[in-house]
Design a protein around this motif. Structure first.
Motif, PDB file in Angstrom:
ATOM      1  N   MET A   1     -32.851  18.194  33.236  1.00 47.86           N
ATOM      2  CA  MET A   1     -33.728  17.771  32.172  1.00 47.86           C
ATOM      3  C   MET A   1     -34.764  18.854  31.914  1.00 47.86           C
ATOM      4  O   MET A   1     -35.383  19.364  32.831  1.00 47.86           O
ATOM      5  N   GLU A   2     -34.941  19.205  30.633  1.00 45.19           N
ATOM      6  CA  GLU A   2     -35.911  20.220  30.255  1.00 45.19           C
ATOM      7  C   GLU A   2     -37.178  19.553  29.742  1.00 45.19           C
ATOM      8  O   GLU A   2     -37.123  18.606  28.960  1.00 45.19           O
ATOM      9  N   VAL A   3     -38.308  20.038  30.192  1.00 49.39           N
ATOM     10  CA  VAL A   3     -39.589  19.515  29.737  1.00 49.39           C
ATOM     11  C   VAL A   3     -40.250  20.593  28.892  1.00 49.39           C
ATOM     12  O   VAL A   3     -40.319  21.748  29.290  1.00 49.39           O
ATOM     13  N   SER A   4     -40.698  20.207  27.726  1.00 52.34           N
ATOM     14  CA  SER A   4     -41.392  21.177  26.882  1.00 52.34           C
ATOM     15  C   SER A   4     -42.758  20.616  26.495  1.00 52.34           C
ATOM     16  O   SER A   4     -42.957  19.403  26.424  1.00 52.34           O
ATOM     17  N   PHE A   5     -43.666  21.501  26.289  1.00 50.86           N
ATOM     18  CA  PHE A   5     -45.019  21.134  25.922  1.00 50.86           C
ATOM     19  C   PHE A   5     -45.344  21.746  24.573  1.00 50.86           C
ATOM     20  O   PHE A   5     -44.878  22.824  24.253  1.00 50.86           O
ATOM     21  N   CYS A   6     -46.154  21.059  23.796  1.00 45.07           N
ATOM     22  CA  CYS A   6     -46.603  21.636  22.542  1.00 45.07           C
ATOM     23  C   CYS A   6     -48.121  21.553  22.485  1.00 45.07           C
ATOM     24  O   CYS A   6     -48.744  20.726  23.150  1.00 45.07           O
ATOM     25  N   GLN A   7     -48.681  22.442  21.709  1.00 54.10           N
ATOM     26  CA  GLN A   7     -50.114  22.506  21.525  1.00 54.10           C
ATOM     27  C   GLN A   7     -50.434  22.211  20.070  1.00 54.10           C
ATOM     28  O   GLN A   7     -49.584  22.350  19.202  1.00 54.10           O
ATOM     29  N   THR A   8     -51.672  21.849  19.815  1.00 54.38           N
ATOM     30  CA  THR A   8     -52.146  21.680  18.444  1.00 54.38           C
ATOM     31  C   THR A   8     -53.173  22.765  18.161  1.00 54.38           C
ATOM     32  O   THR A   8     -54.136  22.918  18.908  1.00 54.38           O
ATOM     33  N   LEU A   9     -52.926  23.513  17.093  1.00 58.88           N
ATOM     34  CA  LEU A   9     -53.854  24.538  16.642  1.00 58.88           C
ATOM     35  C   LEU A   9     -54.604  23.973  15.451  1.00 58.88           C
ATOM     36  O   LEU A   9     -53.983  23.449  14.524  1.00 58.88           O
ATOM     37  N   SER A  10     -55.911  24.087  15.452  1.00 54.29           N
ATOM     38  CA  SER A  10     -56.734  23.555  14.384  1.00 54.29           C
ATOM     39  C   SER A  10     -57.491  24.694  13.717  1.00 54.29           C
ATOM     40  O   SER A  10     -58.061  25.555  14.391  1.00 54.29           O
ATOM     41  N   PHE A  11     -57.474  24.693  12.375  1.00 59.64           N
ATOM     42  CA  PHE A  11     -58.141  25.738  11.606  1.00 59.64           C
ATOM     43  C   PHE A  11     -59.018  25.108  10.527  1.00 59.64           C
ATOM     44  O   PHE A  11     -58.701  24.046   9.998  1.00 59.64           O
ATOM     45  N   ASN A  12     -60.082  25.813  10.176  1.00 62.18           N
ATOM     46  CA  ASN A  12     -60.947  25.414   9.069  1.00 62.18           C
ATOM     47  C   ASN A  12     -60.399  26.057   7.805  1.00 62.18           C
ATOM     48  O   ASN A  12     -60.229  27.285   7.750  1.00 62.18           O
ATOM     49  N   ALA A  13     -60.143  25.272   6.774  1.00 61.68           N
ATOM     50  CA  ALA A  13     -59.536  25.774   5.537  1.00 61.68           C
ATOM     51  C   ALA A  13     -60.387  26.862   4.884  1.00 61.68           C
ATOM     52  O   ALA A  13     -59.849  27.762   4.230  1.00 61.68           O
ATOM     53  N   ASP A  14     -61.694  26.813   5.059  1.00 60.73           N
ATOM     54  CA  ASP A  14     -62.578  27.786   4.419  1.00 60.73           C
ATOM     55  C   ASP A  14     -62.483  29.176   5.042  1.00 60.73           C
ATOM     56  O   ASP A  14     -62.776  30.169   4.374  1.00 60.73           O
ATOM     57  N   THR A  15     -62.071  29.265   6.297  1.00 57.55           N
ATOM     58  CA  THR A  15     -62.031  30.557   6.972  1.00 57.55           C
ATOM     59  C   THR A  15     -60.629  30.959   7.440  1.00 57.55           C
ATOM     60  O   THR A  15     -60.442  32.078   7.915  1.00 57.55           O
ATOM     61  N   PHE A  16     -59.657  30.074   7.298  1.00 58.67           N
ATOM     62  CA  PHE A  16     -58.291  30.318   7.759  1.00 58.67           C
ATOM     63  C   PHE A  16     -57.616  31.336   6.851  1.00 58.67           C
ATOM     64  O   PHE A  16     -57.575  31.184   5.636  1.00 58.67           O
ATOM     65  N   GLU A  17     -57.079  32.404   7.448  1.00 51.32           N
ATOM     66  CA  GLU A  17     -56.380  33.439   6.682  1.00 51.32           C
ATOM     67  C   GLU A  17     -54.881  33.259   6.850  1.00 51.32           C
ATOM     68  O   GLU A  17     -54.375  33.286   7.971  1.00 51.32           O
ATOM     69  N   PHE A  18     -54.203  33.071   5.724  1.00 50.00           N
ATOM     70  CA  PHE A  18     -52.763  32.829   5.739  1.00 50.00           C
ATOM     71  C   PHE A  18     -52.153  33.347   4.448  1.00 50.00           C
ATOM     72  O   PHE A  18     -52.856  33.607   3.467  1.00 50.00           O
ATOM     73  N   ASP A  19     -50.841  33.504   4.451  1.00 50.63           N
ATOM     74  CA  ASP A  19     -50.084  33.837   3.245  1.00 50.63           C
ATOM     75  C   ASP A  19     -49.208  32.645   2.911  1.00 50.63           C
ATOM     76  O   ASP A  19     -48.664  31.992   3.808  1.00 50.63           O
ATOM     77  N   VAL A  20     -49.065  32.381   1.632  1.00 51.27           N
ATOM     78  CA  VAL A  20     -48.203  31.292   1.179  1.00 51.27           C
ATOM     79  C   VAL A  20     -46.780  31.825   1.053  1.00 51.27           C
ATOM     80  O   VAL A  20     -46.532  32.801   0.355  1.00 51.27           O
ATOM     81  N   VAL A  21     -45.852  31.169   1.744  1.00 53.30           N
ATOM     82  CA  VAL A  21     -44.438  31.530   1.670  1.00 53.30           C
ATOM     83  C   VAL A  21     -43.756  30.669   0.613  1.00 53.30           C
ATOM     84  O   VAL A  21     -42.894  31.136  -0.130  1.00 53.30           O
ATOM     85  N   SER A  22     -44.157  29.405   0.539  1.00 47.18           N
ATOM     86  CA  SER A  22     -43.592  28.468  -0.431  1.00 47.18           C
ATOM     87  C   SER A  22     -44.679  27.487  -0.842  1.00 47.18           C
ATOM     88  O   SER A  22     -45.557  27.154  -0.049  1.00 47.18           O
TER      89      SER A  22
END
Length: 83
Positions: A1-22
């Protein structure tokens, strides 16, 4: 059995730098943004907040060359404007 963990990343929309792909109806449905590949992995959750409102909530689908790709195809309210 494989156990995986995930994290939550939180960003503020006013300062978050991203590119729109779609986008749909002026809202970003797939974004890419710089990420530390040693700390995060596909399957981690991305939340972008505008004040107290969630405007983007999705999963990192892949990470390539230090860029994470996350999608929120149904509920995104994140403006698809150039940051």
């Amino acid at each position: 059995m494989e156990v995986s963990f995930c994290q939550t990343l939180s960003f503020n929309a006013d300062t978050f730098e991203f590119d729109v792909v779609s986008q749909e109806n002026g809202n970003a449905t797939i974004i890419k943004f710089p990420i530390d590949e040693k700390l995060y992995s596909p399957g981690d959750v991305v939340v972008v907040l505008q004040d107290a409102d969630i405007v983007f909530h999705g999963l990192i689908g892949k990470i390539e060359d230090g860029e994470a790709y996350a999608s929120d195809p149904k509920g995104s309210l994140l403006a698809a404007t150039v940051q």
